[in-house]
Design a protein around this motif. Sequence first.
Motif, mmCIF file in Angstrom:
data_model
loop_
_atom_site.group_PDB
_atom_site.id
_atom_site.type_symbol
_atom_site.label_atom_id
_atom_site.label_comp_id
_atom_site.label_asym_id
_atom_site.label_seq_id
_atom_site.Cartn_x
_atom_site.Cartn_y
_atom_site.Cartn_z
ATOM 1 N N LEU A 50 10.716 0.419 -3.718
ATOM 2 C CA LEU A 50 11.314 1.550 -4.418
ATOM 3 C C LEU A 50 11.899 2.547 -3.430
ATOM 4 C CD1 LEU A 50 11.791 2.880 -7.195
ATOM 5 C CD2 LEU A 50 9.585 4.021 -6.933
ATOM 6 N N LYS A 51 13.093 3.047 -3.761
ATOM 7 C CA LYS A 51 13.752 4.058 -2.936
ATOM 8 C C LYS A 51 13.755 5.394 -3.668
ATOM 9 C CE LYS A 51 16.782 0.742 -0.607
ATOM 10 N NZ LYS A 51 18.184 0.365 -0.279
ATOM 11 N N ARG A 52 13.747 6.470 -2.885
ATOM 12 C CA ARG A 52 13.710 7.809 -3.455
ATOM 13 C C ARG A 52 14.866 8.030 -4.425
ATOM 14 N NH1 ARG A 52 9.831 11.465 -4.109
ATOM 15 N NH2 ARG A 52 10.718 11.587 -6.163
ATOM 16 N N GLU A 53 16.049 7.590 -4.056
ATOM 17 C CA GLU A 53 17.214 7.842 -4.915
ATOM 18 C C GLU A 53 17.118 7.107 -6.247
ATOM 19 O OE1 GLU A 53 18.866 5.003 -1.611
ATOM 20 O OE2 GLU A 53 17.335 6.573 -1.801
ATOM 21 N N TRP A 54 16.407 5.978 -6.265
ATOM 22 C CA TRP A 54 16.247 5.237 -7.520
ATOM 23 C C TRP A 54 15.281 5.965 -8.452
ATOM 24 C CZ3 TRP A 54 15.252 -0.223 -5.000
ATOM 25 C CH2 TRP A 54 16.445 -0.660 -4.391
ATOM 26 N N LEU A 55 14.186 6.464 -7.891
ATOM 27 C CA LEU A 55 13.230 7.191 -8.722
ATOM 28 C C LEU A 55 13.846 8.484 -9.246
ATOM 29 C CD1 LEU A 55 10.336 7.316 -9.838
ATOM 30 C CD2 LEU A 55 9.673 8.542 -7.749
ATOM 31 N N ASP A 56 14.543 9.207 -8.377
ATOM 32 C CA ASP A 56 15.195 10.445 -8.804
ATOM 33 C C ASP A 56 16.313 10.161 -9.804
ATOM 34 O OD1 ASP A 56 13.503 11.869 -7.184
ATOM 35 O OD2 ASP A 56 14.955 12.142 -5.560
ATOM 36 N N GLY A 57 17.031 9.066 -9.595
ATOM 37 C CA GLY A 57 18.112 8.710 -10.508
ATOM 38 C C GLY A 57 17.594 8.373 -11.896
ATOM 39 N N LEU A 58 16.462 7.670 -11.935
ATOM 40 C CA LEU A 58 15.872 7.357 -13.237
ATOM 41 C C LEU A 58 15.440 8.642 -13.939
ATOM 42 C CD1 LEU A 58 14.991 4.936 -15.037
ATOM 43 C CD2 LEU A 58 12.720 5.204 -14.051
ATOM 44 N N ASP A 59 14.931 9.583 -13.172
ATOM 45 C CA ASP A 59 14.542 10.878 -13.720
ATOM 46 C C ASP A 59 15.747 11.557 -14.385
ATOM 47 O OD1 ASP A 59 13.321 13.289 -14.287
ATOM 48 O OD2 ASP A 59 13.196 13.948 -12.207
ATOM 49 N N VAL A 60 16.869 11.591 -13.700
ATOM 50 C CA VAL A 60 18.080 12.209 -14.252
ATOM 51 C C VAL A 60 18.521 11.486 -15.521
ATOM 52 C CG1 VAL A 60 20.534 12.644 -13.843
ATOM 53 C CG2 VAL A 60 18.867 13.104 -12.032
ATOM 54 N N LEU B 236 0.804 -1.211 0.000
ATOM 55 C CA LEU B 236 0.000 0.000 0.000
ATOM 56 C C LEU B 236 0.838 1.262 0.000
ATOM 57 C CD1 LEU B 236 -2.711 -1.104 2.588
ATOM 58 C CD2 LEU B 236 -2.962 -0.959 0.100
ATOM 59 N N ASP B 237 2.137 1.107 0.225
ATOM 60 C CA ASP B 237 3.074 2.228 0.232
ATOM 61 C C ASP B 237 4.125 1.942 -0.829
ATOM 62 O OD1 ASP B 237 4.945 4.188 0.702
ATOM 63 O OD2 ASP B 237 5.408 3.562 2.755
ATOM 64 N N ALA B 238 4.269 2.846 -1.801
ATOM 65 C CA ALA B 238 5.241 2.630 -2.877
ATOM 66 C C ALA B 238 6.666 2.963 -2.454
ATOM 67 C CB ALA B 238 4.864 3.466 -4.096
ATOM 68 N N GLY B 239 6.831 3.630 -1.334
ATOM 69 C CA GLY B 239 8.166 3.985 -0.866
ATOM 70 C C GLY B 239 8.519 5.429 -1.123
ATOM 71 N N CYS B 240 7.916 6.017 -2.144
ATOM 72 C CA CYS B 240 8.121 7.419 -2.484
ATOM 73 C C CYS B 240 7.044 7.806 -3.480
ATOM 74 C CB CYS B 240 9.523 7.668 -3.048
ATOM 75 S SG CYS B 240 9.946 6.649 -4.467
#
Length: 461
Positions: free
Chosen positions: A298-308, A261-265
């Motif tokens: 999912l971790k915040r740094e992974w989502l942000d890293g994919l964005d970059v 129920l929580d995606a992590g970010c």
Amino acid sequence: MTDFSELNTRALLQAYVSGETTPSEYMNWLIERVERVEPKINALYAFKPEWAIEQAKASTERWQKNKPCGPLDGVPVTLKELIATQGDSVPLGTAASDKAPAIEDAPTAARLKEDGAIIFAKTTCPDYGMLSSGLSTFHNLSRNPWDLTQNPGGSSAGAASAGAAGLGTLHIGTDIGGSVRLPAGWTGLFGFKPTLGRIPIYPYYTGRAAGPMTRTVDDAIMVMPTITRPDWRDATSVNYEALDWNVPAADVRGMKIGLMLDAGCGIEAEPEVKTAIIEAAKRFEAEGAEIIEIEPILKREWLDGLDVFWRARFWSTMLKLTEEKRQTILPYIYEWAKTGGKADPLDVIAGFDGTLAMRDACAAVFQEVDVILSPVNPNVSYPAEWASPTNDPQKPFEHIAFTMPWNMGEQPACSINCGFSKSGIPIGLQIVAPRFEDLKVIGLAKAFENWSGKIINWPEF
């Protein structure tokens, strides 16, 4: 004219076999429906009514001789415009693209034509397929048939709109971070992203898959044998298996099902969404499954890293355009990608490495559970004119946290309707299984559809 809106793909083919109707009769009905509905939802691109009527006539003659050319002979289908069809341009949803006609069919188009399906239209997508929205600088604004003020999602926006509006029974989209499942969730469709490489795709890319978007699980089952056949052009494809997609509804007794129920970010699941997913999980529990609440992967740094990483990749593509062409790109996309040109190369590499870390995490979680249930979309809906649920190019991927990891991990996953918001917008349940266990997803989706019932109050126009 006979109303064929209640027919699914299987029933339509049975009607062809019995002579109850013909491809010509169905196509004439469908074209009339398109001409009436399309101006309201803007789902289609390269709509070819005259050509479709000719193809339907040829199919009718084959059926009358009891010599269909394939299992989908005479069945209308749409393809997302990113999926090339010979002779049609592939505008990539943007005014900036080259509009030269495609010289050959992409794998999905080729297989459908081989089996007699009639690709009567393509469907819209946003600029470069990089938005979960129906907003495009090339196509008209696609809208959600359940509420025309709201977004159908994307990037398979037109496919979602067409499916919910009943413009035929078969629609194929593509998905690199949720682009089949997200719009399917917001429009009440069954959207299936198979194991990466199960459906050959070209051009291929990390996490990019094709998949059906249909009103019922059975419609998707009918098209999977065709579009999963091999094509040498996809170097990421898995070894072909002639699977029996018509599996029975799954028996979930004793199954360990993870509830996430929580995606992590990203955007937190809204209360209405969370409630609908919990109620769906309770139904699996009532049927004998063990429900285990699990932590996000999912971790915040992974989502942000994919964005970059994606910003840098798309900026490199845009640099190949003239400045005049670049200025025609949707400003949201242009501003998002432009910052990629200033990214530290080490951050870009770290962003790509995050996709590998996600892959590890997605594999590891299935050491604890057999399948996973989660929301598809964290939010109920957003305005049709918005480029994304945040409408902020600096926060472009906050809505894909539940869906995108399974693209990087390559697991099969689907969206299936599990209820409606108070505003009347559908809510999607995501079902995810380990790699190569596509039939498990289909069986579970079929079971849930049997328990909850198919949608019967589709939008009327």
